[in-house]
Design a protein around this motif. Structure first.
Motif, mmCIF file in Angstrom:
data_model
loop_
_atom_site.group_PDB
_atom_site.id
_atom_site.type_symbol
_atom_site.label_atom_id
_atom_site.label_comp_id
_atom_site.label_asym_id
_atom_site.label_seq_id
_atom_site.Cartn_x
_atom_site.Cartn_y
_atom_site.Cartn_z
ATOM 1 N N CYS A 148 0.857 -1.186 0.000
ATOM 2 C CA CYS A 148 0.000 0.000 0.000
ATOM 3 C C CYS A 148 0.890 1.232 0.000
ATOM 4 O O CYS A 148 1.277 1.749 1.054
ATOM 5 C CB CYS A 148 -0.925 -0.025 1.216
ATOM 6 N N ARG A 151 -0.219 6.410 -2.819
ATOM 7 C CA ARG A 151 -1.648 6.649 -2.990
ATOM 8 C C ARG A 151 -1.962 8.135 -2.831
ATOM 9 O O ARG A 151 -1.223 8.875 -2.180
ATOM 10 C CB ARG A 151 -2.452 5.841 -1.965
ATOM 11 N N SER A 152 -3.057 8.568 -3.388
ATOM 12 C CA SER A 152 -3.450 9.973 -3.307
ATOM 13 C C SER A 152 -4.017 10.294 -1.931
ATOM 14 O O SER A 152 -4.394 9.399 -1.161
ATOM 15 C CB SER A 152 -4.508 10.276 -4.372
ATOM 16 N N ALA A 155 -7.493 8.968 -1.633
ATOM 17 C CA ALA A 155 -7.580 7.521 -1.420
ATOM 18 C C ALA A 155 -7.244 7.149 0.019
ATOM 19 O O ALA A 155 -7.881 6.295 0.631
ATOM 20 C CB ALA A 155 -6.656 6.790 -2.389
ATOM 21 N N CYS A 158 -4.761 2.069 3.130
ATOM 22 C CA CYS A 158 -5.522 0.857 2.840
ATOM 23 C C CYS A 158 -6.080 0.277 4.142
ATOM 24 O O CYS A 158 -5.557 0.542 5.231
ATOM 25 C CB CYS A 158 -4.632 -0.194 2.177
ATOM 26 N N TRP A 196 1.775 5.062 2.877
ATOM 27 C CA TRP A 196 0.862 5.051 1.746
ATOM 28 C C TRP A 196 0.980 6.282 0.851
ATOM 29 O O TRP A 196 0.607 6.238 -0.332
ATOM 30 C CB TRP A 196 -0.572 4.912 2.247
ATOM 31 N N ARG A 197 1.530 7.383 1.347
ATOM 32 C CA ARG A 197 1.588 8.629 0.574
ATOM 33 C C ARG A 197 2.771 8.669 -0.389
ATOM 34 O O ARG A 197 2.835 9.546 -1.258
ATOM 35 C CB ARG A 197 1.670 9.828 1.519
#
Length: 686
Positions: A148, A151-152, A155, A158, A196-197
């Motif tokens: 994960c 991601r935006s 979003a 996860c 995640w970023r």
């Protein structure tokens, strides 16, 4: 059931799932459960050891928002925030996303709530590289977009355990989702792993970030040896399943009889090396850190040695014997903890983290519960209540810096300093609820009754209601601080022992009759830490001398010469007519004093001699290396010594050393008063 994956819910105890209506989620595509979880709890995975790392258990998934919310609702965890808190995901609604915005201390608090801990940096890195496989990613070397990552903002992270990025052991999200708090070798915190970023950074040390952010999360670990003892916490603020009823496991305090032997028969009955402690259990379950030659003759249950300790528990000290358990305070390389062990099978029944200063001061036992006081560097802290039978947490209560706690006859009392004037509050040991409150006046008085002092005098209170039962005497001419219990007056034998300075008495001990308020006697230059008091005597250390004073007059009844102490005397009351034990810690030995069971004839003695040998240390170092019985010696440059003191006739005194191998040399006091040991050779250093 087959085909159902519980990974996403693994970090949530079953009772929380029932309360929140959470159902198991479908398994991620291509993901299969490991066949064997090993001896770890169902929500953890066993990580094999290697490279100096012992095998351990690690949470299968990162701690989720819904799970952290349960700890917050229970009143144990505080709300995580970063900056103004915008974007933090622990509020409405709680979800199966990993919790973010968590500080290092908050992560530790959560893990301790579950009787777990944070993984060390080395443990985390070992698990993230597949252990001995040493792969680039937890699942292998292929950078195939499983984690994960990248991601935006819309979003977001996860859901925990939903990606196919598990290690062969079945641990998810080590490479992505949120960064995870770990413990550095110096005890501080560092964040490890991808988030995640951002995109993955293959350098394992690239994210040792110290700051709290939206992406700072965590997971917990536990040693394999204790994994099977983990109890599910049941917060009192949630409608959890019915808790097992509390049962009396401790012995109720019994009246202490007056000693049948007079104070004049107080003598040194033995000593034992500080480095090799042994303990005797008293009738009420407390432990005396000394084993006499005949324990039963002094009302003791028997000896406790290392063979009674829990295996692989590090350095342990017995704290309290219960009807079916013995509670130990253990301090190993990873953390400090309290461990309850069956008396018969020596199996661990429960274990809890302990973050206090000294167990003998901060851990207190009631009939059904134990209460632990913790303080941080700034002085603020908390009280925690636990069940003696199961070790489960029952309640917690915050403490301000100037709040003070006191424990009397199984009750919990607290001086609350946060109001305009101090208040004394009695708390229920089983729930932490306040039973009653009243003005604390000048403060609480230690001793054989619950007593406070105010402008009208000293008042004995009913422990059950706080009602005033009797006024014991007129007030002193001054009042101490209600929150300063270190030098608070003490009551014993109907007398009040006061260490508070006054305009006419700069410092020392003053003793008052409680009924009349009349001062009976005083002794200057006495510090509270050098005194122990009971109804039968006042015990005092002055330099290398141990004194037992008549409690009614202050007259010296017994004088003994001891080695220089590192800690003041401690009195252990015994439910036996042989009288109490008094313990004094020397540099190398714990010295035990008690009533001799036969006549005592004191003798003032002088012993001289000389120590010689190759490699003899300088005279300035010899004094703390060699003792004659329980006292240190003074040497000149030629190794000559002379010792003076007072002990009873018949006492055997031997030269002893923990670092030098001395030829045998001893005397037995027989009334001659002067003795010569001659020349004693040092054979070697140990």
């Amino acid at each position: 059931m087959p085909g159902t994956d519980l990974v996403a819910a693994r970090n949530i105890p079953p009772w929380i799932l029932l309360l929140l209506g959470c159902a198991p989620s479908p398994a991620p595509v291509g993901e299969q459960e490991p066949a064997v979880a090993g001896p770890c709890p169902a929500d953890m995975r066993r990580i094999a050891g290697g490279d100096g790392i012992a095998e351990f258990c690690l949470d299968t998934v990162e701690v989720s928002s819904v799970n952290y919310r349960a700890c917050f609702t229970a009143g144990v965890c505080s709300a995580p925030t970063a900056g103004d808190g915008h974007g933090c995901n622990h509020f409405d609604p709680p979800s199966e996303e990993p919790i973010g915005c968590v500080s290092f201390d908050q992560a530790q608090t959560y893990c301790h709530w579950l009787s777990r801990r944070l993984p060390s940096e080395r443990e985390w890195a070992w698990a993230a590289q597949g252990g001995p496989r040493r792969t680039t990613f937890p699942w292998g070397d292929a950078d195939d977009g499983r984690a994960c990552l990248d991601r935006s903002e819309d979003a977001g992270p996860c859901l925990v355990g939903r990606t196919a990025d598990a290690s062969p052991e079945g641990v998810h999200d080590l490479a992505g989702n949120v960064a995870e708090w770990t413990v550095r070798e110096d005890g501080g915190g560092s964040l490890r792993g991808g988030v995640w970023r951002y995109r993955w950074e293959p350098d394992a040390d690239a994210r040792r970030l110290p700051q709290v952010s939206l992406t700072s999360g965590f997971r917990c670990a536990v040693e394999l040896a204790y994994a099977h003892t983990l109890a599910v916490p049941r917060p009192t603020s949630l409608a959890a399943p019915a808790r097992e009823p509390l049962v009396d496991l401790a012995w109720a305090p019994a009246p202490v009889p007056a000693p049948a032997w007079p104070l004049d028969q107080l003598d040194v009955l033995g000593q034992q090396p500080v480095a090799e402690p042994r303990w005797s259990e008293l009738a009420d379950g407390r432990f005396l850190p000394f084993v006499p030659a005949a324990p039963s003759a002094h009302g003791l249950r028997g000896a406790v040695d290392r063979s009674a300790f829990p295996a692989s528990a590090g350095r342990c000290t017995p704290l309290r014997g219960l009807r079916s358990l013995v509670v130990f305070a253990c301090d190993d390389a990873e953390r400090r903890r309290l461990i309850a062990v069956d008396r018969e099978g020596k199996n661990i029944r429960w274990q809890n983290p302990y973050r206090g200063r000294k167990p003998e001061q901060d851990v207190h036992f009631g009939l059904q519960t134990l209460v632990i006081e913790t303080r941080d560097a700034g002085g603020a802290g908390e009280l925690f209540g636990y069940s003696l039978a199961t070790g489960e947490p029952l309640w917690r209560s915050p403490l301000a810096r100037d709040d003070r706690t006191w424990f009397h006859a199984g009750g919990v009392y607290r001086i609350d300093s946060r109001l305009s004037r101090p208040f004394l509050r009695a708390c229920d040991p089983a729930s932490g609820d306040i039973l009653w409150s009243r003005d604390a006046g000048c403060g609480l008085v230690h001793g054989e009754a619950l007593v406070i002092e105010d402008a009208r005098g000293f008042h004995r209170l009913d422990p059950a209601t706080g009602a005033e039962l009797a006024t014991l005497g007129p007030p002193r001419s001054h009042c101490g601080s209600a929150t300063d219990l270190s030098s608070a007056p003490q009551i014993a034998g109907g007398r009040l022992h006061d260490f508070t300075p006054s305009p006419e008495f700069a410092g020392g001990l003053r003793v008052f009759d409680l009924a009349t308020g009349q001062e009976r006697w005083r002794r200057a230059h006495v510090a509270p830490e050098d005194v122990a008091i009971d109804a039968d005597a006042v015990y005092l250390l002055e330099d290398d001398h141990f004194l037992a004073l008549d409690p009614a007059t202050g007259a010296v009844r017994v004088t003994l010469t001891l080695q220089r102490s590192t800690r003041g005397p401690r009195v252990y009351a015994v439910d036996d007519p042989t009288g109490p034990w008094v313990l004094v810690d020397g540099l190398h030995h714990a010295i035990a004093l008690g009533r001799a069971l036969g006549p005592v004839v004191p003798e003032e003695f002088v012993v001289q001699g000389r120590i010689v040998g190759a490699g003899l240390p300088p005279a300035g170092d010899l004094w703390h290396l060699v003792t004659l019985g329980p006292q240190h010696l003074r040497f000149d440059d030629q190794g000559r010594f002379e010792a003076q003191g007072t002990r009873s006739v018949g006492t055997r005194l031997a030269l002893e050393s923990t670092e030098l191998n001395l030829a045998a040399a001893s005397i037995t006091l027989d009334g001659r008063r002067r003795y010569d040991l001659g020349t004693v050779r040092v054979r070697s250093r140990r």
